[in-house]
Design an enzyme around this catalytic site. Sequence first.
Site, PDB file in Angstrom:
ATOM      1  N   ARG A   1       0.854  -1.181   0.000  1.00  0.00           N
ATOM      2  CA  ARG A   1       0.000   0.000   0.000  1.00  0.00           C
ATOM      3  C   ARG A   1       0.894   1.236   0.000  1.00  0.00           C
ATOM      4  O   ARG A   1       2.037   1.198   0.448  1.00  0.00           O
ATOM      5  CB  ARG A   1      -0.894   0.013   1.241  1.00  0.00           C
TER       6      ARG A   1
ATOM      7  N   LYS B   1      -2.652  -1.658   7.485  1.00  0.00           N
ATOM      8  CA  LYS B   1      -4.099  -1.617   7.644  1.00  0.00           C
ATOM      9  C   LYS B   1      -4.533  -2.766   8.556  1.00  0.00           C
ATOM     10  O   LYS B   1      -3.956  -3.851   8.504  1.00  0.00           O
ATOM     11  CB  LYS B   1      -4.760  -1.742   6.270  1.00  0.00           C
TER      12      LYS B   1
ATOM     13  N   HIS C   1      -2.751   3.260  -6.118  1.00  0.00           N
ATOM     14  CA  HIS C   1      -3.286   2.033  -5.525  1.00  0.00           C
ATOM     15  C   HIS C   1      -3.604   0.992  -6.590  1.00  0.00           C
ATOM     16  O   HIS C   1      -3.641  -0.214  -6.294  1.00  0.00           O
ATOM     17  CB  HIS C   1      -4.540   2.347  -4.703  1.00  0.00           C
TER      18      HIS C   1
ATOM     19  N   ARG D   1      -1.117  -1.844  -6.797  1.00  0.00           N
ATOM     20  CA  ARG D   1      -1.327  -2.971  -5.879  1.00  0.00           C
ATOM     21  C   ARG D   1      -2.316  -3.969  -6.485  1.00  0.00           C
ATOM     22  O   ARG D   1      -2.093  -5.174  -6.436  1.00  0.00           O
ATOM     23  CB  ARG D   1      -1.829  -2.439  -4.537  1.00  0.00           C
TER      24      ARG D   1
ATOM     25  N   HIS E   1      -4.150  -8.822   3.957  1.00  0.00           N
ATOM     26  CA  HIS E   1      -5.599  -8.838   4.113  1.00  0.00           C
ATOM     27  C   HIS E   1      -5.973  -9.578   5.392  1.00  0.00           C
ATOM     28  O   HIS E   1      -5.230 -10.450   5.856  1.00  0.00           O
ATOM     29  CB  HIS E   1      -6.271  -9.514   2.915  1.00  0.00           C
TER      30      HIS E   1
ATOM     31  N   TYR F   1      -9.957  -9.902  -6.595  1.00  0.00           N
ATOM     32  CA  TYR F   1      -8.954  -9.948  -7.649  1.00  0.00           C
ATOM     33  C   TYR F   1      -9.203 -11.118  -8.594  1.00  0.00           C
ATOM     34  O   TYR F   1      -8.814 -11.067  -9.769  1.00  0.00           O
ATOM     35  CB  TYR F   1      -7.552 -10.038  -7.041  1.00  0.00           C
TER      36      TYR F   1
END
Length: 201
Positions: free
Chosen positions: A35, A62, A131, A134, A165, A174
């Site tokens: 990120r 995150k 972003h 990514r 994640h 994805y």
Amino acid sequence: YLTLEESQRLLSAVEGKNRERDYCILCLFLNCGLRISEARMLVAGDVDLARGVITIGPGKAKFNKGRLVPVSDALAERLSRYDRAMGARGPRAPFFPSPKGFWATSTIDRMFLALLASAGVPHTDAGPTVHSLRHSFACHRIMRWAREGEDVNALLPLLASYLGHEGVGGTERYLRLTAEMMPDLRDAIEGKLSWVIPGVS
């Protein structure tokens, strides 16, 4: 999302300008899926180039989900070249410094937009954004697995962990994006992941 060809044009554009810092941070987005906040807030002590591992601490990730991110030998060598050029610095010094300390998100955004134009990559106000790199990393990885006949279903949790994640739920999108962007791989992806990508009647 950037195609592999567009990604290469982007890197070629920045390398042609001889901006090693810009090249290295773009590689962390494109080759490692970091990120923007994770890459710009790296300190020298986070980047273990002897082992080829980047540490994303919980406070910089995150969901406070810290992780170790292995990098390829080629990228480790490129980062080492940049690090040597920066000279001696303490472990808490910004790895990608700016005159005000850490590189600002707005500065990275402007650099990225200028490079898109220089590389001739189509873009609008809606994107692609930093972003998007990514997203591109994740899709390119899934495409490669599908082309190599790997069991994407079994490998999805590994990709989720690599990306930081909370679980595979955040990574499943994805799969859908890859199937939409690459019709030639749709059968390979959907055949093993019909539970994620339902058919349309």
